[in-house]
Design an enzyme around this catalytic site. Structure first.
Site, PDB file in Angstrom:
ATOM      1  N   ILE A  29       0.821  -1.216   0.000  1.00 44.70           N
ATOM      2  CA  ILE A  29       0.000   0.000   0.000  1.00 44.70           C
ATOM      3  C   ILE A  29       0.862   1.277   0.000  1.00 44.70           C
ATOM      4  O   ILE A  29       0.389   2.346  -0.371  1.00 44.70           O
ATOM      5  CB  ILE A  29      -0.975  -0.030   1.209  1.00 44.70           C
ATOM      6  CG1 ILE A  29      -2.209   0.818   0.943  1.00 44.70           C
ATOM      7  CG2 ILE A  29      -0.299   0.346   2.504  1.00 44.70           C
ATOM      8  CD1 ILE A  29      -3.153   0.239  -0.057  1.00 44.70           C
ATOM      9  N   GLU A  87       7.836  -3.761  10.700  1.00 48.19           N
ATOM     10  CA  GLU A  87       6.565  -3.045  10.842  1.00 48.19           C
ATOM     11  C   GLU A  87       5.404  -4.014  11.044  1.00 48.19           C
ATOM     12  O   GLU A  87       4.551  -3.795  11.902  1.00 48.19           O
ATOM     13  CB  GLU A  87       6.347  -2.181   9.595  1.00 48.19           C
ATOM     14  CG  GLU A  87       5.122  -1.287   9.649  1.00 48.19           C
ATOM     15  CD  GLU A  87       4.873  -0.588   8.310  1.00 48.19           C
ATOM     16  OE1 GLU A  87       5.841  -0.179   7.640  1.00 48.19           O
ATOM     17  OE2 GLU A  87       3.691  -0.469   7.934  1.00 48.19           O
ATOM     18  N   HIS A  92       6.568 -11.888   5.428  1.00 50.25           N
ATOM     19  CA  HIS A  92       6.255 -11.448   4.067  1.00 50.25           C
ATOM     20  C   HIS A  92       7.541 -11.173   3.301  1.00 50.25           C
ATOM     21  O   HIS A  92       8.519 -10.699   3.863  1.00 50.25           O
ATOM     22  CB  HIS A  92       5.348 -10.206   4.064  1.00 50.25           C
ATOM     23  CG  HIS A  92       5.838  -9.072   4.901  1.00 50.25           C
ATOM     24  ND1 HIS A  92       5.713  -9.046   6.271  1.00 50.25           N
ATOM     25  CD2 HIS A  92       6.479  -7.919   4.569  1.00 50.25           C
ATOM     26  CE1 HIS A  92       6.229  -7.931   6.747  1.00 50.25           C
ATOM     27  NE2 HIS A  92       6.720  -7.230   5.730  1.00 50.25           N
ATOM     28  N   HIS A  94       9.085  -8.991   0.273  1.00 51.00           N
ATOM     29  CA  HIS A  94       8.888  -7.830  -0.595  1.00 51.00           C
ATOM     30  C   HIS A  94       9.484  -8.158  -1.962  1.00 51.00           C
ATOM     31  O   HIS A  94      10.669  -8.516  -2.052  1.00 51.00           O
ATOM     32  CB  HIS A  94       9.650  -6.610  -0.069  1.00 51.00           C
ATOM     33  CG  HIS A  94       9.169  -6.048   1.237  1.00 51.00           C
ATOM     34  ND1 HIS A  94       8.328  -4.962   1.323  1.00 51.00           N
ATOM     35  CD2 HIS A  94       9.422  -6.413   2.517  1.00 51.00           C
ATOM     36  CE1 HIS A  94       8.100  -4.669   2.605  1.00 51.00           C
ATOM     37  NE2 HIS A  94       8.753  -5.540   3.351  1.00 51.00           N
TER      38      HIS A  94
HETATM   39  P1  AMP Z   1       8.015  -4.464   7.087  1.00 47.34           P
HETATM   40  O1  AMP Z   1       7.219  -5.163   8.182  1.00 47.34           O
HETATM   41  O2  AMP Z   1       9.047  -3.545   7.646  1.00 47.34           O
HETATM   42  O3  AMP Z   1       8.599  -5.456   6.107  1.00 47.34           O
HETATM   43  O4  AMP Z   1       7.003  -3.551   6.286  1.00 47.34           O
HETATM   44  C1  AMP Z   1       5.648  -3.849   6.146  1.00 47.34           C
HETATM   45  C2  AMP Z   1       5.160  -3.429   4.771  1.00 47.34           C
HETATM   46  O5  AMP Z   1       3.769  -3.699   4.714  1.00 47.34           O
HETATM   47  C3  AMP Z   1       5.356  -1.948   4.431  1.00 47.34           C
HETATM   48  O6  AMP Z   1       6.030  -1.834   3.180  1.00 47.34           O
HETATM   49  C4  AMP Z   1       3.917  -1.404   4.359  1.00 47.34           C
HETATM   50  O7  AMP Z   1       3.757  -0.406   3.378  1.00 47.34           O
HETATM   51  C5  AMP Z   1       3.124  -2.660   4.026  1.00 47.34           C
HETATM   52  N1  AMP Z   1       1.729  -2.630   4.477  1.00 47.34           N
HETATM   53  C6  AMP Z   1       1.276  -2.339   5.720  1.00 47.34           C
HETATM   54  N2  AMP Z   1      -0.061  -2.444   5.774  1.00 47.34           N
HETATM   55  C7  AMP Z   1      -0.466  -2.818   4.534  1.00 47.34           C
HETATM   56  C8  AMP Z   1      -1.742  -3.082   3.942  1.00 47.34           C
HETATM   57  N3  AMP Z   1      -2.881  -2.994   4.638  1.00 47.34           N
HETATM   58  N4  AMP Z   1      -1.789  -3.452   2.641  1.00 47.34           N
HETATM   59  C9  AMP Z   1      -0.644  -3.544   1.918  1.00 47.34           C
HETATM   60  N5  AMP Z   1       0.578  -3.308   2.423  1.00 47.34           N
HETATM   61  C10 AMP Z   1       0.677  -2.943   3.700  1.00 47.34           C
END
Ligand code: AMP
Length: 128
Positions: A29, A87, A92, A94
């Site tokens: 997002i 975060e 997940h 990327h």
């Molecule tokens: P990280 O946990 O540091 O790998 O980052 C989490 C990623 O999830 C970030 O790039 C956010 O932009 C993404 N993110 C968080 N919430 C959502 C959502 N509801 N839909 C899509 N991506 C998300």
């Protein structure tokens, strides 16, 4: 329950690009670059290296297939891969179309409209 589990259960929406019984892939997002996609195991686990070796290998296999679809859809030098999870504590991967080093640095972000997200998810999903 993680925000990604809420996406998996349909509680909150996402721009989905691929799915099977064990994994889902949807657009990030807050993307580093157009086409930035997250590949997520449906079974919620915090850290990638706590997955079983089998689950880890399956995640990589699904990510490979999603990366191929991204490559087909978006012109880029290569698709890069990164695992962070600071975060959202739900494993997940990327997958990010890269044209410059800054595309993998999680600092420069791109803004897409809802329609652009919808169209992009559909295009990648067609190439999956
Ligand atoms: P990280 O946990 O540091 O790998 O980052 C989490 C990623 O999830 C970030 O790039 C956010 O932009 C993404 N993110 C968080 N919430 C959502 C959502 N509801 N839909 C899509 N991506 C998300």
């Amino acid at each position: 329950m993680s925000i990604f589990t809420k996406i998996i259960t349909g509680e909150i929406p996402s721009y989905k690009v691929a799915e099977n019984a064990d994994f889902i892939a949807f657009l990030d997002i807050n993307p580093n670059a157009k086409g930035h996609t997250l590949v997520v195991p449906k079974k919620e686990e915090n850290k990638i290296f706590d997955l079983s070796k089998e689950a880890y290998t399956s995640l990589m296999d699904f990510s490979y297939q999603v990366a191929k679809a991204i490559e087909k859809t978006l012109p880029c030098k290569r698709v890069g891969m990164s695992v962070i999870g600071l975060e959202v504590p739900h494993v997940h991967v990327h997958l990010i179309p890269l044209n410059a080093m800054e595309d993998i640095q999680f600092m420069k972000k791109v803004t897409l409209s809802k329609d652009e997200f919808v169209d992009l998810a559909e295009e990648i999903s067609k190439n999956f």
